[in-house]
Motif scaffolding. Structure first.
Motif, PDB file in Angstrom:
ATOM      1  N   UNK A  12       0.792  -1.228   0.000  1.00  0.00           N
ATOM      2  CA  UNK A  12       0.000   0.000   0.000  1.00  0.00           C
ATOM      3  C   UNK A  12       0.827   1.283   0.000  1.00  0.00           C
ATOM      4  N   UNK A  13       2.146   1.174   0.028  1.00  0.00           N
ATOM      5  CA  UNK A  13       2.993   2.360  -0.015  1.00  0.00           C
ATOM      6  C   UNK A  13       3.363   2.850   1.379  1.00  0.00           C
ATOM      7  N   UNK A  14       4.274   3.801   1.414  1.00  0.00           N
ATOM      8  CA  UNK A  14       4.796   4.308   2.686  1.00  0.00           C
ATOM      9  C   UNK A  14       3.846   5.266   3.392  1.00  0.00           C
ATOM     10  N   UNK A  15       2.994   5.938   2.640  1.00  0.00           N
ATOM     11  CA  UNK A  15       2.213   7.034   3.216  1.00  0.00           C
ATOM     12  C   UNK A  15       0.707   6.790   3.119  1.00  0.00           C
ATOM     13  N   UNK A  16       0.276   5.569   3.328  1.00  0.00           N
ATOM     14  CA  UNK A  16      -1.152   5.273   3.239  1.00  0.00           C
ATOM     15  C   UNK A  16      -1.880   5.690   4.516  1.00  0.00           C
ATOM     16  N   UNK A  17      -3.069   6.220   4.353  1.00  0.00           N
ATOM     17  CA  UNK A  17      -3.887   6.606   5.514  1.00  0.00           C
ATOM     18  C   UNK A  17      -4.412   5.383   6.252  1.00  0.00           C
ATOM     19  N   UNK A  18      -4.340   4.214   5.608  1.00  0.00           N
ATOM     20  CA  UNK A  18      -4.790   2.989   6.268  1.00  0.00           C
ATOM     21  C   UNK A  18      -4.004   2.750   7.547  1.00  0.00           C
ATOM     22  N   UNK A  19      -2.720   3.126   7.514  1.00  0.00           N
ATOM     23  CA  UNK A  19      -1.871   2.953   8.690  1.00  0.00           C
ATOM     24  C   UNK A  19      -2.263   3.934   9.789  1.00  0.00           C
ATOM     25  N   UNK A  20      -2.397   5.183   9.402  1.00  0.00           N
ATOM     26  CA  UNK A  20      -2.750   6.213  10.393  1.00  0.00           C
ATOM     27  C   UNK A  20      -4.089   5.917  11.052  1.00  0.00           C
TER      28      UNK A  20
END
Length: 396
Positions: free
Chosen positions: A83-91
């Motif tokens: 999903x990439x380094x800056x996905x909002x899924x993580x936040x």
């Protein structure tokens, strides 16, 4: 008690591999099993894997059990790769990942989760699909439905028929999608089509599930998850079964991951608690070595750069074999058009040969292909191309 048990049929792919091994012919060709081979026909250990193993063995201090979810750093590395380094899924803490014994283990974990928690939902699979998909979901006592995918006349995706079939799916049904390098056809939706599929799943409240076994083998590591990321940005819930057998060459280490995305952090965590319970009674906890290799490579900038180049080299060799096949078979038979090979991606091509033609290739020419007519392009080499093309022209 065992005398009443009937023998199970041989696995279509692995059984064929065993038959190939016992064939005494020296010019035999195995185009059945999905394993990358180099120009010499050998499956080498990646250089980066060897380097990572050396580092790991020097620093390893224990063989203790992993947790049910596996190595924490592995989960984070997988998440960034998908999903990439800056996905909002993580936040938003909407994403949960479990390390699994291979992509097949991830699929079986998903199947059991669907059966235990989502009731009577159907699982929609493409026609055709990887032969083991049906076996995995049937073993979990799930109902399977098929959606059209391949047009045998145009040798291309039949997107209109695909959408038409999925329009008939019921809310709560699961739609299994191949993230890239569709197995067995080698044909993938484009980004516009991915978005239409995502919109359909969102509007009809269908649960998408991605099988991602060949990331990096179509156009590149980032490009090959474009469809997955479109779905992640469109649909509130998502399942993913991913594998590192191919792009790391870790076939016998069984390195995979099961990913769940929920509407919010609480729902994701609650749903994943059930996933953990299911994993506990299937395999308890995953094997460590392969996942440790993947983690080391993905988290080390130098090793990661070298690995990306190794994946690129594998991808380019497969593409070169596609091009060589097209030109060689055209030379063998002017009226034979296999130009569709150039539109396909990844390790496989779906020729649509019938069972009789597949049998002739094996019996007369020592060329092993599964009954569906799927050919592993990764098994083609410059040295076996002439024999292969002559044989195919002979049987068609």
């Amino acid at each position: 008690m065992f005398e009443k048990i009937k023998a199970a049929p041989a696995d279509q792919i692995l059984g064929l591999a065993e038959e190939f091994k016992t064939d005494p012919r020296t010019d035999k060709i195995n185009l059945g099993v999905g394993i990358y081979k180099d120009e010499s026909g050998y499956t080498q250990v990646l250089a980066t894997v060897k380097k990572a193993e050396t580092i790991l063995l020097e620093k390893e201090t224990t063989k203790s059990y992993l947790s049910i979810l596996g190595i924490p750093e592995y989960g984070l590395a997988v998440q960034k790769l998908l999903f990439g380094d800056n996905t909002t899924l993580t936040d938003d803490k909407r994403i949960q990942i479990a390390q699994t014994p291979g992509g097949t283990g991830a699929l079986r974990l998903a199947a059991e989760f669907i059966k235990c928690q989502l009731g009577s939902a159907k699982v929609w699979v493409s026609n055709p699909t990887w032969v083991n998909h049906n076996g995995i979901f049937t073993a979990a006592h799930l109902e399977i439905a098929e959606y059209s995918y391949y047009n045998s006349e145009t040798k291309d995706i039949d997107f209109v028929a695909m959408m038409t079939h999925l329009e008939t799916a019921s809310a709560g049904d699961i739609v299994l999608l191949h993230g890239c390098c569709h197995n067995p056809t080698g044909i993938d939706p484009n980004n516009v089509q991915w978005q239409k599929l995502a919109n359909l799943c969102n509007e009809k409240n269908l649960l998408p599930m991605f099988d991602l076994a060949y990331q990096g083998f179509a156009f590149g590591l980032e490009e090959d998850v474009a469809g997955l990321r479109i779905f992640a940005n469109t649909c509130p819930e998502l399942l993913v079964a991913s594998s590192f057998s191919k792009n790391f060459g870790l076939y016998n280490e069984r390195v995979g991951a099961f990913t769940l995305i929920g509407r919010n952090d609480q729902e994701a965590a609650t749903a994943f608690s059930q996933v953990k319970s299911i994993a506990r009674v299937i395999y308890s906890n995953p094997p460590a070595h392969g996942a440790a290799i993947v983690t080391k490579i993905l988290c080390d900038e130098t090793l990661r750069t070298e690995w990306v180049q190794e994946v690129t080299d594998m991808r380019l060799r497969i593409k070169a074999m596609r091009e060589l096949f097209v030109t060689t078979i055209r030379r063998e038979s002017v009226g034979t058009d296999f130009s569709f090979m150039g539109r396909q991606n990844g390790m496989f091509s779906f020729f649509g040969l019938n069972k009789g033609q597949v049998t002739r290739l094996k019996d007369e020419f020592g060329i092993y292909i599964i009954n569906s007519g799927r050919i592993s392009v990764a098994g083609m080499t410059q040295s076996n191309m002439d024999l292969l093309c002559k044989a195919i022209v002979a049987v068609i």
